[in-house]
Design an enzyme around this catalytic site. Structure first.
Site, PDB file in Angstrom:
ATOM      1  N   LYS A  35       0.845  -1.203   0.000  1.00 41.91           N
ATOM      2  CA  LYS A  35       0.000   0.000   0.000  1.00 41.91           C
ATOM      3  C   LYS A  35       0.879   1.252   0.000  1.00 41.91           C
ATOM      4  O   LYS A  35       0.661   2.192  -0.765  1.00 41.91           O
ATOM      5  CB  LYS A  35      -0.885  -0.040   1.264  1.00 41.91           C
ATOM      6  N   THR A  85     -11.332  -0.329  12.164  1.00 42.07           N
ATOM      7  CA  THR A  85     -11.936  -0.981  13.330  1.00 42.07           C
ATOM      8  C   THR A  85     -13.016  -1.933  12.810  1.00 42.07           C
ATOM      9  O   THR A  85     -14.202  -1.689  12.980  1.00 42.07           O
ATOM     10  CB  THR A  85     -12.561   0.055  14.293  1.00 42.07           C
ATOM     11  N   GLU A 146     -14.489  11.321  11.777  1.00 44.67           N
ATOM     12  CA  GLU A 146     -14.469  11.673  10.355  1.00 44.67           C
ATOM     13  C   GLU A 146     -15.817  11.285   9.747  1.00 44.67           C
ATOM     14  O   GLU A 146     -16.341  10.236  10.052  1.00 44.67           O
ATOM     15  CB  GLU A 146     -13.337  10.855   9.714  1.00 44.67           C
ATOM     16  N   CYS A 262     -18.792   0.610   6.611  1.00 49.13           N
ATOM     17  CA  CYS A 262     -19.124   1.453   7.770  1.00 49.13           C
ATOM     18  C   CYS A 262     -20.496   1.160   8.366  1.00 49.13           C
ATOM     19  O   CYS A 262     -20.583   0.646   9.475  1.00 49.13           O
ATOM     20  CB  CYS A 262     -19.025   2.919   7.376  1.00 49.13           C
TER      21      CYS A 262
HETATM   22  C1  UGA Z   1     -21.076   6.399   5.456  1.00 51.10           C
HETATM   23  C2  UGA Z   1     -21.591   7.748   5.960  1.00 51.10           C
HETATM   24  O1  UGA Z   1     -22.525   8.291   5.029  1.00 51.10           O
HETATM   25  C3  UGA Z   1     -20.427   8.736   6.142  1.00 51.10           C
HETATM   26  O2  UGA Z   1     -20.893   9.958   6.666  1.00 51.10           O
HETATM   27  C4  UGA Z   1     -19.424   8.108   7.119  1.00 51.10           C
HETATM   28  O3  UGA Z   1     -18.289   8.943   7.298  1.00 51.10           O
HETATM   29  C5  UGA Z   1     -18.946   6.783   6.545  1.00 51.10           C
HETATM   30  O4  UGA Z   1     -20.080   5.901   6.365  1.00 51.10           O
HETATM   31  C6  UGA Z   1     -17.982   6.195   7.525  1.00 51.10           C
HETATM   32  O5  UGA Z   1     -18.385   5.858   8.637  1.00 51.10           O
HETATM   33  O6  UGA Z   1     -16.778   6.167   7.226  1.00 51.10           O
HETATM   34  P1  UGA Z   1     -20.331   5.475   3.065  1.00 51.10           P
HETATM   35  O7  UGA Z   1     -20.178   4.138   3.721  1.00 51.10           O
HETATM   36  O8  UGA Z   1     -19.277   5.974   2.144  1.00 51.10           O
HETATM   37  O9  UGA Z   1     -20.514   6.621   4.171  1.00 51.10           O
HETATM   38  O10 UGA Z   1     -21.659   5.371   2.218  1.00 51.10           O
HETATM   39  P2  UGA Z   1     -23.108   6.043   2.192  1.00 51.10           P
HETATM   40  O11 UGA Z   1     -23.143   7.084   1.147  1.00 51.10           O
HETATM   41  O12 UGA Z   1     -23.538   6.416   3.560  1.00 51.10           O
HETATM   42  O13 UGA Z   1     -23.969   4.804   1.696  1.00 51.10           O
HETATM   43  C7  UGA Z   1     -24.059   3.633   2.493  1.00 51.10           C
HETATM   44  C8  UGA Z   1     -24.954   2.613   1.861  1.00 51.10           C
HETATM   45  O14 UGA Z   1     -26.309   3.037   1.934  1.00 51.10           O
HETATM   46  C9  UGA Z   1     -24.690   2.312   0.389  1.00 51.10           C
HETATM   47  O15 UGA Z   1     -24.732   0.914   0.199  1.00 51.10           O
HETATM   48  C10 UGA Z   1     -25.836   2.996  -0.314  1.00 51.10           C
HETATM   49  O16 UGA Z   1     -26.158   2.373  -1.529  1.00 51.10           O
HETATM   50  C11 UGA Z   1     -26.946   2.848   0.700  1.00 51.10           C
HETATM   51  N1  UGA Z   1     -28.039   3.844   0.566  1.00 51.10           N
HETATM   52  C12 UGA Z   1     -27.762   5.163   0.723  1.00 51.10           C
HETATM   53  C13 UGA Z   1     -29.331   3.420   0.336  1.00 51.10           C
HETATM   54  O17 UGA Z   1     -29.606   2.207   0.197  1.00 51.10           O
HETATM   55  N2  UGA Z   1     -30.336   4.360   0.236  1.00 51.10           N
HETATM   56  C14 UGA Z   1     -30.094   5.675   0.375  1.00 51.10           C
HETATM   57  O18 UGA Z   1     -31.054   6.471   0.288  1.00 51.10           O
HETATM   58  C15 UGA Z   1     -28.774   6.087   0.618  1.00 51.10           C
END
Ligand code: UGA
Length: 435
Positions: A35, A85, A146, A262
Site C-alpha cells: 500500500k 476498526t 471523520e 461502515c
Molecule cells: C457512510 C456515511 O454516510 C459517512 O458519513 C461516514 O463517514 C462513513 O459511512 C464512515 O463511517 O466512514 P459510506 O459508507 O461511504 O458513508 O456510504 P453512504 O453514502 O452512507 O452509503 C451507504 C450505503 O447506503 C450504500 O450501500 C448505499 O447504496 C446505501 N443507501 C444510501 C441506500 O440504500 N439508500 C439511500 O437512500 C442512501
C-alpha cells in the site's frame, strides 16, 4: 504544521493527501508495504474520484511522504490514528486491535506537547482507555471523528460539513483545541460548524450519525415492504414525505439496502457496546434496522427466482453492479455482490459486471463469472438485476438493451430506472416497493 497519519487505508490515505493539499507537511505510516509503495508513487490503492490527482500534486510539492517506518512520525506535532476498526470475526463488536497496536507503536516516538488524534470509528469509552497509555509521554489525546463518504472522500475532507473535537477538560483540552484549529485552519476560516466536547460525546456523534443514516434507509425499506403488499409506490411516498423539511428526501432511496465498510459494522458494534453498558434496550431497534436491511437482499433474490419460475438452473442472470455504492470499488458487505453470489449458489448462470469493482469481487468470489463491458454482460440475459446505481446503468437505453436481451425481466434493485420506458421497450420491469 508537521503531521503524521497512522494507517493509510481509506480514511488515512485520503486524510494524509488532503492535509498535505491544505499546506501541511504530512507523513503517512502503514504496516502494509505494498500500500505504501503505491501511495508513494501517487497511486491510490482503491478507486476514489479525485484522490490520485491530490496525491500526485501533494507528493510533487515534497510535503507528502509515505513510509512503513513509525520512527518517521517523530517530530510531527499532531499524530492522527486512522486505522480500521472492523467487525470482530463471529461477533458484532468492533475489533480494536489495530487502534491499540498503532498507539503502542507510536508511543516511543512521541514528544511532550504532541497531540494524538483518534479518527477511527470506535466504541464509546475507547478514548478514555487510550489516554492511560499516553500517561508519561507528555502527549495529549483528542477524538476527532471523520464523516467522509466514499466517492466524495477528498471533497468531504477538505470541506467538511462540521468538525467535532473530543478533548479532555482543562489545559490539555485548550492545547488540543488550539492545535486542531491550526490543522483545520482553512475549514475554520470558512466558518465550518465546530463542536468542541468531551471524548464520549465525540465518539458517540460518529456512531449515532451512522446509526441514524442506517435507520433512515431501513425506514424507507420497511415502507417498501408495506408498499409491496398494498400496491403503493415507495418512491412517490419518499418524495412526498421528503418535502417535509423535518424529514428531508436524502437517504430515503428504497432498494437493496445499505452495505459498505461502515454502516453495517457500525450499527452492530454500537448495539454490542450498548449491551456492555447495560443499555442494550436503548438501541435494540438497530437489530431491526439490520434485519430489514438484510431482508431486502432476500427480496431481490426472491424476485429473480420468481422471474425464472423458480427454475434458476442454467438461466442467464446479469448482475449490474458489484460495489456497495456507485463511484467506489469497495465490495465490503456489498448487497450487490451478496445477491450475485446467492443467485450463483442457486444454480443460475450469473454474469456480473461493474465499472470498477470486478477485481475486488473476483478476489473474494472467484466462482463468479464476470464481463468487463455492460453489453457483453447483458447479451442473452433472461433476468437483469441492477443492484448498484452507477450512472452508466441508470442511463442505459432500454431500446438498445432490448437488442441484447429481448423480453428479459429487469429487476431494479435501486429504483433508479424509469418503469414506463423499460416496459414500453418490451421488458417486464420490477422495482422494490413499486407497483
Ligand atoms: C457512510 C456515511 O454516510 C459517512 O458519513 C461516514 O463517514 C462513513 O459511512 C464512515 O463511517 O466512514 P459510506 O459508507 O461511504 O458513508 O456510504 P453512504 O453514502 O452512507 O452509503 C451507504 C450505503 O447506503 C450504500 O450501500 C448505499 O447504496 C446505501 N443507501 C444510501 C441506500 O440504500 N439508500 C439511500 O437512500 C442512501
Amino acid at each position: 504544521m508537521k503531521l503524521s497519519v497512522i494507517g493509510c487505508g481509506y480514511l488515512g490515505a485520503v486524510h494524509a493527501a488532503s492535509m498535505a493539499e491544505l499546506g501541511h507537511e504530512v507523513v503517512g505510516v502503514d504496516v502494509d508495504w505494498q500500500k505504501i509503495g503505491l501511495l508513494a508513487e501517487g497511486r491510490a490503492p482503491f478507486f476514489e474520484p479525485g484522490l490520485p490527482e491530490v496525491l500526485t500534486s501533494a507528493i510533487a510539492t515534497g510535503r507528502l511522504t509515505f513510509t512503513t517506518d513509525m520512527a518517521e512520525a517523530q517530530g510531527a506535532s499532531v499524530h492522527f490514528i486512522a486505522v480500521g476498526t472492523p467487525q470482530r470475526k463471529g461477533e458484532a463488536a468492533a475489533d480494536l486491535s489495530y487502534v491499540d497496536s498503532a498507539v503502542n507503536a507510536l508511543l516511543p516516538y512521541l514528544s511532550s506537547g504532541d497531540l494524538v488524534v483518534g479518527k477511527s470509528t470506535v466504541p464509546v469509552g475507547t478514548a478514555s482507555r487510550l489516554v492511560e497509555k499516553l500517561n508519561g509521554s507528555g502527549a495529549d489525546l483528542a477524538w476527532n471523528p471523520e464523516f467522509l463518504r466514499e466517492g466524495f472522500a477528498v471533497e468531504d475532507t477538505i470541506r467538511p460539513d462540521r468538525l467535532v473535537y473530543g478533548v479532555p477538560e482543562g489545559e490539555g483540552g485548550d492545547r488540543a483545541t488550539a492545535l486542531l484549529n491550526e490543522v483545520y485552519a482553512t475549514a475554520i476560516a470558512n466558518e465550518t460548524p465546530l463542536v468542541v466536547t468531551d471524548y464520549a460525546t465525540a465518539e458517540l456523534v460518529k456512531v449515532s450519525a451512522n446509526a441514524f443514516l442506517a435507520t433512515k434507509i431501513s425506514f424507507i425499506n420497511a415502507m417498501a415492504e408495506i408498499a409491496e403488499v398494498t400496491g403503493a409506490d415507495v418512491t412517490k411516498l419518499a418524495d412526498a414525505i421528503g418535502f417535509d423539511a423535518r424529514i428531508g428526501r436524502r437517504f430515503l432511496n428504497a432498494g437493496v439496502g445499505f452495505g459498505g465498510g461502515c454502516l453495517p459494522k457500525d450499527i452492530r458494534a454500537f448495539a454490542a457496546r450498548a449491551e456492555e453498558l447495560g443499555r442494550g434496550q436503548s438501541v435494540a431497534f438497530l437489530k431491526e434496522v439490520d434485519a430489514i436491511n438484510l431482508r431486502r437482499r432476500d427480496r431481490v433474490v426472491e424476485l429473480a427466482l420468481d422471474a425464472l419460475h423458480q427454475e434458476p438452473l442454467g438461466k442467464k442472470v446479469t448482475v449490474l453492479g458489484l460495489s456497495f455504492k456507485p463511484d467506489s470499488d469497495d465490495v465490503r458487505d456489498s448487497p450487490a455482490l451478496d445477491v450475485a453470489v446467492r443467485l450463483k449458489g442457486l444454480g443460475a448462470d450469473v454474469i456480473a459486471t461493474d465499472p470498477q469493482a470486478i477485481e475486488n469481487s473476483r478476489r473474494l468470489h472467484p466462482q463468479l463469472a464476470f464481463e468487463e463491458t455492460t453489453a457483453a454482460a447483458l447479451t442473452g440475459a433472461s433476468v437483469v438485476v441492477l443492484v448498484t446505481e452507477w450512472s452508466e446503468y441508470r442511463d442505459l437505453d432500454p431500446s438498445e438493451v432490448a437488442q441484447l436481451a429481448p423480453a428479459a425481466t429487469v429487476i431494479d434493485g435501486r429504483n433508479c430506472l424509469d418503469p414506463q420506458a423499460w416496459r414500453s421497450a418490451g421488458f417486464t420491469y420490477v422495482g422494490l416497493g413499486r407497483p
